[in-house]
Design an enzyme around this catalytic site. Structure first.
Site, PDB file in Angstrom:
ATOM      1  N   GLU A 167       0.818  -1.202   0.000  1.00 32.18           N
ATOM      2  CA  GLU A 167       0.000   0.000   0.000  1.00 32.18           C
ATOM      3  C   GLU A 167       0.854   1.255   0.000  1.00 32.18           C
ATOM      4  O   GLU A 167       1.960   1.282   0.550  1.00 32.18           O
ATOM      5  CB  GLU A 167      -0.920  -0.005   1.213  1.00 32.18           C
ATOM      6  N   CYS A 177       3.605   8.317   1.458  1.00 28.70           N
ATOM      7  CA  CYS A 177       4.057   7.297   2.400  1.00 28.70           C
ATOM      8  C   CYS A 177       4.276   6.005   1.617  1.00 28.70           C
ATOM      9  O   CYS A 177       3.338   5.459   1.031  1.00 28.70           O
ATOM     10  CB  CYS A 177       2.983   7.130   3.479  1.00 28.70           C
ATOM     11  N   CYS A 181       6.429  -7.406   7.309  1.00 24.86           N
ATOM     12  CA  CYS A 181       7.604  -6.984   8.089  1.00 24.86           C
ATOM     13  C   CYS A 181       7.932  -8.082   9.085  1.00 24.86           C
ATOM     14  O   CYS A 181       7.038  -8.716   9.647  1.00 24.86           O
ATOM     15  CB  CYS A 181       7.307  -5.681   8.833  1.00 24.86           C
ATOM     16  N   CYS A 188       6.307  -5.605  15.725  1.00 22.22           N
ATOM     17  CA  CYS A 188       5.972  -4.663  16.800  1.00 22.22           C
ATOM     18  C   CYS A 188       4.515  -4.924  17.205  1.00 22.22           C
ATOM     19  O   CYS A 188       3.669  -5.184  16.348  1.00 22.22           O
ATOM     20  CB  CYS A 188       6.158  -3.227  16.327  1.00 22.22           C
ATOM     21  N   CYS A 201       1.387  -2.977  15.512  1.00 23.33           N
ATOM     22  CA  CYS A 201       1.464  -2.679  14.073  1.00 23.33           C
ATOM     23  C   CYS A 201       0.790  -3.762  13.249  1.00 23.33           C
ATOM     24  O   CYS A 201       1.119  -4.948  13.378  1.00 23.33           O
ATOM     25  CB  CYS A 201       2.930  -2.544  13.663  1.00 23.33           C
ATOM     26  N   CYS A 242      -1.534   5.458   9.610  1.00 17.29           N
ATOM     27  CA  CYS A 242      -0.334   4.675   9.937  1.00 17.29           C
ATOM     28  C   CYS A 242      -0.688   3.340  10.553  1.00 17.29           C
ATOM     29  O   CYS A 242      -1.555   3.264  11.406  1.00 17.29           O
ATOM     30  CB  CYS A 242       0.493   5.377  11.014  1.00 17.29           C
TER      31      CYS A 242
HETATM   32  N1  SAH Z   1       9.271   0.011   9.997  1.00 12.36           N
HETATM   33  C1  SAH Z   1       9.446   1.403  10.098  1.00 12.36           C
HETATM   34  C2  SAH Z   1       8.577   2.198   9.169  1.00 12.36           C
HETATM   35  C3  SAH Z   1       7.167   1.752   8.998  1.00 12.36           C
HETATM   36  S1  SAH Z   1       6.111   1.960  10.387  1.00 12.36           S
HETATM   37  C4  SAH Z   1       9.262   1.858  11.524  1.00 12.36           C
HETATM   38  O1  SAH Z   1       8.816   1.071  12.349  1.00 12.36           O
HETATM   39  O2  SAH Z   1       9.628   2.996  11.803  1.00 12.36           O
HETATM   40  C5  SAH Z   1       5.763   3.695  10.313  1.00 12.36           C
HETATM   41  C6  SAH Z   1       5.251   4.286  11.607  1.00 12.36           C
HETATM   42  O3  SAH Z   1       3.901   3.888  11.877  1.00 12.36           O
HETATM   43  C7  SAH Z   1       6.071   3.870  12.802  1.00 12.36           C
HETATM   44  O4  SAH Z   1       6.393   4.936  13.647  1.00 12.36           O
HETATM   45  C8  SAH Z   1       5.134   2.915  13.495  1.00 12.36           C
HETATM   46  O5  SAH Z   1       5.457   2.794  14.817  1.00 12.36           O
HETATM   47  C9  SAH Z   1       3.791   3.560  13.265  1.00 12.36           C
HETATM   48  N2  SAH Z   1       2.668   2.670  13.487  1.00 12.36           N
HETATM   49  C10 SAH Z   1       2.601   1.360  13.204  1.00 12.36           C
HETATM   50  N3  SAH Z   1       1.401   0.857  13.565  1.00 12.36           N
HETATM   51  C11 SAH Z   1       0.693   1.879  14.109  1.00 12.36           C
HETATM   52  C12 SAH Z   1      -0.625   1.998  14.647  1.00 12.36           C
HETATM   53  N4  SAH Z   1      -1.453   0.948  14.711  1.00 12.36           N
HETATM   54  N5  SAH Z   1      -1.025   3.205  15.078  1.00 12.36           N
HETATM   55  C13 SAH Z   1      -0.206   4.269  14.997  1.00 12.36           C
HETATM   56  N6  SAH Z   1       1.049   4.220  14.505  1.00 12.36           N
HETATM   57  C14 SAH Z   1       1.498   3.037  14.051  1.00 12.36           C
HETATM   58 FE1  SF4 Z   2       7.741  -3.424  11.065  1.00 11.74          FE
HETATM   59 FE2  SF4 Z   2       5.477  -2.288  11.845  1.00 11.74          FE
HETATM   60 FE3  SF4 Z   2       7.502  -2.534  13.566  1.00 11.74          FE
HETATM   61 FE4  SF4 Z   2       7.692  -0.772  11.523  1.00 11.74          FE
HETATM   62  S1  SF4 Z   2       6.241  -0.700  13.241  1.00 11.74           S
HETATM   63  S2  SF4 Z   2       9.266  -2.261  12.216  1.00 11.74           S
HETATM   64  S3  SF4 Z   2       6.563  -1.910   9.924  1.00 11.74           S
HETATM   65  S4  SF4 Z   2       6.355  -4.243  12.632  1.00 11.74           S
END
Ligand code: SAH
Ligand code: SF4
Length: 388
Positions: free
Chosen positions: A109, A122, A129, A133, A136, A359
């Site tokens: 996406e 974006c 991934c 996390c 996420c 995000c």
């Molecule tokens: N992997 C990289 C970039 C992609 S994630 C990283 O982790 O930085 C991009 C951003 O979206 C990150 O700051 C992540 O923590 C945030 N993010 C992911 N899931 C989210 C959610 N459910 N609500 C708000 N922010 C989120």
């Molecule tokens: Fe991967 Fe999501 Fe963690 Fe970014 S926030 S490193 S995309 S699992």
């Protein structure tokens, strides 16, 4: 038509999936090297790049100032191939989200967020991934594969064309790119660097170093390699003021704890020729987990001597997660502590809510979000083992 020596010289440029050279993903240097194999001067490389990235040419036939003979050669050996747009959704607030299919059938996406004075794109760097996390939705998918440079820059190319920003007199432009879509960009280092260099290049998109941002959850060993190959801006996904909590939210923290990550950011900034830039710290606020006043104070202490700006992102709920978004007042309370401590700490308002473009929701309905097959798990583990 081409001699065996030339064919051999072209081999490193050929995409093994298609047997052709995808001109879309070639950086300045690689495009020059590619044309050098064909006995052409640097000028030809620049001309072709301008056709592709400035004018959005979709076919080699469009390149009318390239000789017919050269076009015939390019026809045989090369192509301009971007991901395929599966769907485009427009939100009421102007946010536009695409689901794109890449070779092999997986979907990624890309989201465009137009604002009064800018338009931020974006971009995804991987399918899924591996870092898992806890908050996420991309992490819940597991890791499928790295995107190629052509698939990363292809998102910019398609978005710019869709936004009508490529015409010489275009009033609108994609002004900013953030590597904050699906995936961890530093785990796809070479392809991400090539794509970012194309975003930066005058023959690509000419976007300034301050307006291309790589966001990482903290893959420190790769971050240490970054300043040698690029000068883009840096964002880190912190989300917690201490290692105990961050270990739970961002598992890579167990390998590279907060102090080690902050040091690597300092070093990256110190290596850049202009010394005034700061790291963006992303902090996703999750109700009852990391949003208390005490945690805000601890964050202020942690970042006291760390040159940064803090982006506060209220958690975006998704079906597979029990986490909740904090109340507005909790978000303001958290922000106030940081502002009173002297930080710049904007709240990133959620945009494109009605199309799931916020995000962490960069996973379409096209794929089953929760499916973590054994294959994906194994691939993820293998990936971590290789990289770290
Ligand atoms: N992997 C990289 C970039 C992609 S994630 C990283 O982790 O930085 C991009 C951003 O979206 C990150 O700051 C992540 O923590 C945030 N993010 C992911 N899931 C989210 C959610 N459910 N609500 C708000 N922010 C989120
Ligand atoms: Fe991967 Fe999501 Fe963690 Fe970014 S926030 S490193 S995309 S699992």
């Amino acid at each position: 038509m081409l001699s065996d020596t030339v064919k051999e010289g072209l081999a490193p440029f050929v995409d093994p999936d298609t047997g052709k050279v995808n001109l879309l993903g070639l950086t300045d240097e690689r495009m020059e090297a590619f044309f050098a194999v064909l006995g052409e001067k640097r000028f030809r490389a620049q001309q072709v790049m301008k056709w592709i990235h400035h004018r959005g040419a979709e076919s080699i036939d469009d390149m009318t100032d390239v000789s017919k003979k050269m076009r015939a050669i390019l026809h045989d050996i090369a192509e301009i191939k971007a991901p395929e747009i599966v769907s485009q959704q427009d939100s009421k607030d102007g946010t536009r989200k695409w689901v794109m299919r890449v070779t092999g059938g997986s979907c990624i996406e890309t989201v465009l967020i137009p604002e009064a004075d800018r338009a931020t794109l974006c971009v995804s760097s991987q399918v899924g991934c591996s870092l898992d996390c806890s908050f996420c939705s991309t992490g819940k998918q597991g890791f499928m594969r790295d995107l190629k440079a052509s698939e990363i820059i292809g998102q910019v190319w398609l978005a710019a064309k869709s936004y009508n920003s490529l015409a010489a007199n275009a009033k609108r432009k994609v002004t900013n790119v953030v590597m904050m879509g699906m995936g961890e960009p530093l785990l796809n280092f070479d392809n991400v660097v090539d794509a970012m260099n194309l975003m930066r290049s005058d023959y690509g998109y000419g976007i300034s170093k301050r307006r291309v941002t790589l966001s990482t959850s903290g893959v420190v060993n790769q971050l240490q390699r970054l300043s040698a190959v690029t000068d883009v801006s840096l964002a880190i996904s912190l989300h917690a003021p201490d290692d105990e909590l961050r270990n739970q939210l961002v598992p890579i923290n167990k390998k590279y704890p907060i102090a080690v990550l902050l040091d690597a950011c300092r070093q990256y900034m110190a290596d850049l020729p202009d010394s005034h830039r700061v790291t963006t710290v992303e902090y996703t606020l999750i109700n009852g987990i990391n949003d208390s006043v005490e945690q805000a104070k601890a964050l202020a202490v942690l970042l006291k001597d760390f040159p940064c700006k803090i982006n506060l992102i209220p958690f975006n709920p998704f079906p597979q997660s029990d986490y909740k978004r904090p109340s507005k007042s909790a978000v303001y309370r958290f922000q106030t502590v940081l502002i009173e401590a002297g930080f710049i700490a904007p709240i990133r308002t959620t945009r494109g809510d009605d199309i799931d473009a916020a995000c962490g929701q960069l996973v379409g309905q096209v794929e089953d979000k929760t499916k973590r097959s054994q294959r994906h798990k194994a691939a993820a583990e293998e990936k971590i083992r290789i990289i770290t």
